[in-house]
Design a protein around this motif. Structure first.
Motif, PDB file in Angstrom:
ATOM      1  N   LEU A 130       1.191  58.253  22.294  1.00  0.00           N
ATOM      2  CA  LEU A 130       0.948  59.524  22.969  1.00  0.00           C
ATOM      3  C   LEU A 130      -0.535  59.683  23.297  1.00  0.00           C
ATOM      4  O   LEU A 130      -0.984  60.793  23.591  1.00  0.00           O
ATOM      5  N   ASN A 131      -1.268  58.578  23.221  1.00  0.00           N
ATOM      6  CA  ASN A 131      -2.679  58.611  23.587  1.00  0.00           C
ATOM      7  C   ASN A 131      -3.506  59.541  22.702  1.00  0.00           C
ATOM      8  O   ASN A 131      -4.453  60.162  23.147  1.00  0.00           O
ATOM      9  N   LEU A 132      -3.097  59.673  21.443  1.00  0.00           N
ATOM     10  CA  LEU A 132      -3.751  60.637  20.563  1.00  0.00           C
ATOM     11  C   LEU A 132      -4.736  59.957  19.638  1.00  0.00           C
ATOM     12  O   LEU A 132      -4.364  59.072  18.870  1.00  0.00           O
ATOM     13  N   ASP A 133      -5.963  60.424  19.732  1.00  0.00           N
ATOM     14  CA  ASP A 133      -6.988  59.825  18.894  1.00  0.00           C
ATOM     15  C   ASP A 133      -7.180  60.701  17.648  1.00  0.00           C
ATOM     16  O   ASP A 133      -8.161  61.421  17.515  1.00  0.00           O
ATOM     17  N   ILE A 134      -6.183  60.670  16.772  1.00  0.00           N
ATOM     18  CA  ILE A 134      -6.274  61.478  15.543  1.00  0.00           C
ATOM     19  C   ILE A 134      -6.175  60.527  14.363  1.00  0.00           C
ATOM     20  O   ILE A 134      -5.358  59.607  14.367  1.00  0.00           O
ATOM     21  N   ASP A 135      -6.977  60.783  13.344  1.00  0.00           N
ATOM     22  CA  ASP A 135      -6.879  59.999  12.118  1.00  0.00           C
ATOM     23  C   ASP A 135      -5.594  60.417  11.388  1.00  0.00           C
ATOM     24  O   ASP A 135      -5.403  61.604  11.116  1.00  0.00           O
ATOM     25  N   PRO A 136      -4.695  59.457  11.087  1.00  0.00           N
ATOM     26  CA  PRO A 136      -3.424  59.826  10.431  1.00  0.00           C
ATOM     27  C   PRO A 136      -3.631  60.496   9.074  1.00  0.00           C
ATOM     28  O   PRO A 136      -2.708  61.113   8.554  1.00  0.00           O
ATOM     29  N   ASP A 137      -4.835  60.405   8.554  1.00  0.00           N
ATOM     30  CA  ASP A 137      -5.139  61.000   7.254  1.00  0.00           C
ATOM     31  C   ASP A 137      -5.617  62.452   7.352  1.00  0.00           C
ATOM     32  O   ASP A 137      -5.892  63.082   6.347  1.00  0.00           O
ATOM     33  N   THR A 138      -5.684  62.983   8.573  1.00  0.00           N
ATOM     34  CA  THR A 138      -6.140  64.376   8.734  1.00  0.00           C
ATOM     35  C   THR A 138      -5.067  65.336   8.238  1.00  0.00           C
ATOM     36  O   THR A 138      -3.884  65.144   8.493  1.00  0.00           O
ATOM     37  N   GLN A 139      -5.525  66.384   7.565  1.00  0.00           N
ATOM     38  CA  GLN A 139      -4.573  67.407   7.132  1.00  0.00           C
ATOM     39  C   GLN A 139      -4.126  68.209   8.360  1.00  0.00           C
ATOM     40  O   GLN A 139      -4.964  68.611   9.181  1.00  0.00           O
ATOM     41  N   VAL A 140      -2.825  68.431   8.501  1.00  0.00           N
ATOM     42  CA  VAL A 140      -2.283  69.050   9.709  1.00  0.00           C
ATOM     43  C   VAL A 140      -2.877  70.438   9.974  1.00  0.00           C
ATOM     44  O   VAL A 140      -3.124  70.808  11.117  1.00  0.00           O
ATOM     45  N   SER A 141      -3.133  71.211   8.918  1.00  0.00           N
ATOM     46  CA  SER A 141      -3.655  72.570   9.120  1.00  0.00           C
ATOM     47  C   SER A 141      -5.023  72.564   9.798  1.00  0.00           C
ATOM     48  O   SER A 141      -5.456  73.563  10.350  1.00  0.00           O
ATOM     49  N   LYS A 142      -5.693  71.413   9.782  1.00  0.00           N
ATOM     50  CA  LYS A 142      -7.025  71.344  10.408  1.00  0.00           C
ATOM     51  C   LYS A 142      -6.924  71.088  11.911  1.00  0.00           C
ATOM     52  O   LYS A 142      -7.926  71.091  12.611  1.00  0.00           O
ATOM     53  N   LEU A 143      -5.716  70.817  12.390  1.00  0.00           N
ATOM     54  CA  LEU A 143      -5.559  70.496  13.813  1.00  0.00           C
ATOM     55  C   LEU A 143      -5.255  71.760  14.615  1.00  0.00           C
ATOM     56  O   LEU A 143      -4.567  72.652  14.124  1.00  0.00           O
ATOM     57  N   PRO A 144      -5.726  71.817  15.869  1.00  0.00           N
ATOM     58  CA  PRO A 144      -5.329  72.941  16.723  1.00  0.00           C
ATOM     59  C   PRO A 144      -3.830  72.857  17.048  1.00  0.00           C
ATOM     60  O   PRO A 144      -3.224  71.792  16.916  1.00  0.00           O
ATOM     61  N   VAL A 145      -3.267  73.995  17.472  1.00  0.00           N
ATOM     62  CA  VAL A 145      -1.823  74.060  17.730  1.00  0.00           C
ATOM     63  C   VAL A 145      -1.344  72.937  18.645  1.00  0.00           C
ATOM     64  O   VAL A 145      -0.295  72.342  18.418  1.00  0.00           O
ATOM     65  N   SER A 146      -2.131  72.628  19.689  1.00  0.00           N
ATOM     66  CA  SER A 146      -1.654  71.640  20.652  1.00  0.00           C
ATOM     67  C   SER A 146      -1.502  70.265  19.990  1.00  0.00           C
ATOM     68  O   SER A 146      -0.540  69.541  20.247  1.00  0.00           O
ATOM     69  N   LYS A 147      -2.437  69.922  19.116  1.00  0.00           N
ATOM     70  CA  LYS A 147      -2.346  68.623  18.447  1.00  0.00           C
ATOM     71  C   LYS A 147      -1.184  68.635  17.444  1.00  0.00           C
ATOM     72  O   LYS A 147      -0.496  67.633  17.263  1.00  0.00           O
ATOM     73  N   GLN A 148      -0.969  69.766  16.802  1.00  0.00           N
ATOM     74  CA  GLN A 148       0.162  69.861  15.876  1.00  0.00           C
ATOM     75  C   GLN A 148       1.467  69.607  16.618  1.00  0.00           C
ATOM     76  O   GLN A 148       2.365  68.923  16.143  1.00  0.00           O
ATOM     77  N   GLN A 149       1.540  70.187  17.825  1.00  0.00           N
ATOM     78  CA  GLN A 149       2.739  69.984  18.640  1.00  0.00           C
ATOM     79  C   GLN A 149       2.915  68.502  18.950  1.00  0.00           C
ATOM     80  O   GLN A 149       4.027  67.970  18.910  1.00  0.00           O
TER      81      GLN A 149
END
Ligand SMILES: Nc1ncnc2c1ncn2[C@@H]1O[C@H](COP(=O)(O)OP(=O)(O)OP(=O)(O)O)[C@@H](O)[C@H]1O
Ligand SMILES: [Mg+2]
Length: 497
Positions: A130-149
Motif C-alpha cells: 500500500l506504499n506505506l512507509d510506517i515502521d511496523p513497530d509503531t504503536q497504532v494510537s500514535k498514527l493519524p486516522v488516515s494511517k490507521q485506516q
C-alpha cells in the motif's frame, strides 16, 4: 457465467423489532468491484456484517461459491472461508503496534514463541504493497486516522481473502492514499477476487466500480452495471427523488470581526506554526489542505482541546485565553471534532443524552435533567437532521456511521454560539443528508455566527465557503476568496512545501 463468490437472497434482519433489512438480495462475482450504495441507515453495513459473520440474519439464504450455507457464519468461520471485511468504524487496538494489529490472533511463532522479527517483516511486506512507509513497530494510537485506516486495510489484505468487503475505506484517506488503495483494488480484481465497495464519495466510483447495488430503507432497489447508469440516476435511486442543488449557498452580508487568531503555534499532532487569520460574523471560512497539513491541530488549539504553545485567540475584540473545550463552550466557541468515536460522542450513552450533554443548562432545572424537555429537544434535532433511529433513546453505538456523525454536528446547534467550528462535518454522510448539514451551516451563517470548517472535499469547500485558508506542513500557505478561486489553485497551495 462463473458462479458467484457469494449470493445473499431474501435477507431479513431486525433490531428490537425494527427492520434494518427486508428481503434484500446481493451477489458478488469473481473479479468484480461491486459498489453497495444507499443513504445513512439504509442497511449497507448490516448486510455486510451478516455476510462476514458479525451479525446473524433473521431469515434468508446465503450461498458461498454456489453452496448454500447451512450454519450461520461467525467472524472466525467467515475468515477461514475467505471473507475479509474492513469495517467502517476502525477496529484496531490502539495500544498495540501496527504489526501486532495486522496479525492479531494469527501471531508469527517459532516453536510456540512469538517471532517478532518475522512478524514485523511480514507486516512490512503488506505495508509496502500500500506504499506505506510506517515502521511496523509503531504503536497504532500514535498514527493519524488516515494511517490507521490504511493499517486496517493491510490487516484484511494479509488474510488473503477471496471476498473483500470495504465499508467506507476512503472516508479518512488522503488523495495519495486513495490512489494507492485504488491500485491495490485493481490488483485484487486482476487476481480474481471480489470486492464489495461501500462509499458516500460517489465521484470516486467511476474509477473502480463494475456494478452497483442500491439499498433504500433496508430494501433492495436495483442492481445495475455502472457503465449503464449515471450519478444523478444513482442518487435518485438512493434518495427516492432527484436533488437539484448539491450546495445550497446563501449570501449574507459580512458582519464585524468575531474571531482573530494571531501567530498561533502548537506542538501537538503534526504541529502548527504562526497561524494567523480573521473570521467575521455571518462568514463561512473553509480550511483546505491535505491530510496532515495542520488543519485539525489549528482548530483543536483554538477550541482548547490542545495546548497552544504560542500566539493569541481574540474573541469579539477581547483575548479569549481558552483553557479547555469546556471553557471554549462557555465563551461561545464550539468545535465538532474529526474523530467522532474518540472526541465527539459517548457511544455508550443514548442519542438524547449525547445531544443534551453540552446543553444541560437548557434541559435541566436545579441540576436535575427534565427528561421530557430532553426528549423534545432531541426529537426536534432528529427531525431537522433526518437522523434515522427508532427512538431518541437508542444507544449511539447502534446508529449507522453517518447517523452518528449527524449527532456530533447536531449537539452544538442548540447553543448560543459566536463561533462554530466543524472538522470534516460531512465525512461518511450521504448526499441528501449533506445538504441538511449545509443548511444547518447556512442557518448559523444567517444568524450572524462565524463558521469555520475543515474539509478534504474540495467541491464542498468551493460550494459552501466565502473564503478559504489553505494550509500545508503546519503553516498557512494562502488565503483565497472562494468565488475567485478554483480546485487547481487550492491544490497548488496545498502542496507548497
Ligand atoms: N446493533 C444494532 N442495534 C440496533 N440497531 C442497529 C444496530 N446496527 C444497525 N442498526 C440499525 O440498522 C439500520 C441500518 O444501519 P446500517 O449501519 O446498516 O446503515 P448503513 O447503510 O451502513 O449507513 P451509513 O451510511 O450511515 O453507514 C440503522 O437504522 C441502524 O440504526
Ligand atoms: Mg454503514
Amino acid at each position: 457465467m462463473a458462479e458467484a463468490l457469494f449470493r445473499a437472497e431474501h435477507i431479513k434482519k431486525a433490531f428490537s423489532g425494527v427492520y434494518a433489512l427486508q428481503d434484500v438480495q446481493f451477489e458478488l462475482r469473481t473479479g468484480e468491484v461491486h459498489a453497495l450504495l444507499g443513504e445513512n441507515g439504509a442497511g449497507k453495513s448490516t448486510l455486510m456484517k451478516i455476510i462476514s459473520g458479525v451479525y446473524t440474519r433473521d431469515s434468508g439464504d446465503v450461498y458461498l461459491n454456489g453452496q448454500k450455507l447451512t450454519h450461520d457464519l461467525t467472524p472466525q468461520t467467515a475468515q477461514t472461508r475467505g471473507i475479509g471485511i474492513i469495517h467502517q468504524e476502525l477496529n484496531l487496538c490502539p495500544h498495540l503496534t501496527v504489526a501486532e494489529n495486522i496479525f492479531l490472533n494469527r501471531e508469527f511463532t517459532t516453536t510456540g514463541v512469538l517471532n517478532q522479527k518475522k512478524q514485523n517483516e511480514e507486516a512490512k511486506k503488506y505495508l509496502l504493497q500500500l506504499n506505506l512507509d510506517i515502521d511496523p513497530d509503531t504503536q497504532v494510537s500514535k498514527l493519524p486516522v488516515s494511517k490507521q485506516q490504511m493499517v486496517e486495510i493491510c490487516k484484511t489484505l494479509s488474510m488473503n481473502a477471496s471476498i473483500i468487503i470495504m465499508d467506507e475505506p476512503t472516508s479518512a484517506l488522503t488523495e495519495k492514499e486513495i490512489e494507492d488503495l485504488f491500485k491495490v483494488i485493481a490488483m485484487l480484481k486482476e487476481a480474481g477476487k471480489g470486492i464489495v465497495y461501500i462509499s458516500h464519495r460517489l465521484e470516486e466510483l467511476s474509477r473502480i466500480v463494475d456494478r452497483v447495488t442500491i439499498l433504500r430503507d433496508g430494501r433492495h432497489v436495483t442492481t445495475m452495471n455502472f457503465a449503464d447508469t449515471s450519478l444523478p440516476e444513482i442518487i435518485s435511486y438512493m434518495v427516492g427523488r432527484t436533488l437539484d442543488e448539491k450546495f445550497p449557498r446563501i449570501e449574507v452580508p459580512r458582519g464585524e470581526k468575531v474571531l482573530e487568531v494571531k501567530g498561533l503555534s502548537s506542538s501537538c499532532g503534526v504541529g502548527v506554526k504562526d497561524v494567523s487569520f480573521d473570521l467575521y460574523k455571518g462568514e463561512i471560512l473553509a480550511f483546505a489542505g491535505l491530510m496532515g497539513a495542520g488543519r485539525t491541530e489549528t482548530v483543536r488549539a483554538i477550541s482548547g482541546a490542545d495546548k497552544m504553545s504560542g500566539g493569541e485567540v481574540i474573541l469579539n475584540g477581547k483575548p479569549a485565553k481558552i483553557k479547555s473545550p469546556a471553557d471554549a463552550i462557555s465563551k461561545g466557541l464550539f468545535c465538532a471534532p474529526e474523530d467522532r468515536k474518540r472526541d465527539g460522542l459517548c457511544v455508550r450513552m443514548t442519542l438524547a443524552e449525547n445531544i443534551t450533554l453540552p446543553n444541560l443548562d437548557f434541559v435541566s432545572k436545579f441540576g436535575v435533567i427534565m427528561s421530557k424537555v430532553e426528549g423534545e429537544k432531541s426529537r426536534e434535532m432528529v427531525k431537522s437532521l433526518r437522523i434515522k433511529t427508532p427512538s431518541v433513546f437508542q444507544y449511539v453505538r447502534n446508529l449507522s456511521g453517518g447517523n452518528q456523525q449527524k449527532v456530533v454536528v447536531g449537539k452544538w446547534l442548540m447553543r448560543n454560539a459566536q463561533v462554530v467550528i466543524f472538522d470534516e462535518p460531512t465525512r461518511g454522510i450521504d448526499v441528501a443528508s449533506k445538504i441538511e448539514i449545509y443548511n444547518i451551516i447556512n442557518d448559523l451563517k444567517k444568524n450572524g455566527i462565524g463558521v469555520m470548517f475543515v474539509s478534504s472535499e474540495l467541491p464542498e469547500v468551493l460550494g459552501m465557503s466565502d473564503r478559504v485558508i489553505v494550509m500545508c506542513n503546519g503553516k498557512i500557505t494562502k488565503e483565497l476568496v472562494t468565488k475567485n478561486t478554483n480546485q487547481e489553485e487550492i491544490l497548488h497551495y496545498a502542496t507548497q512545501y
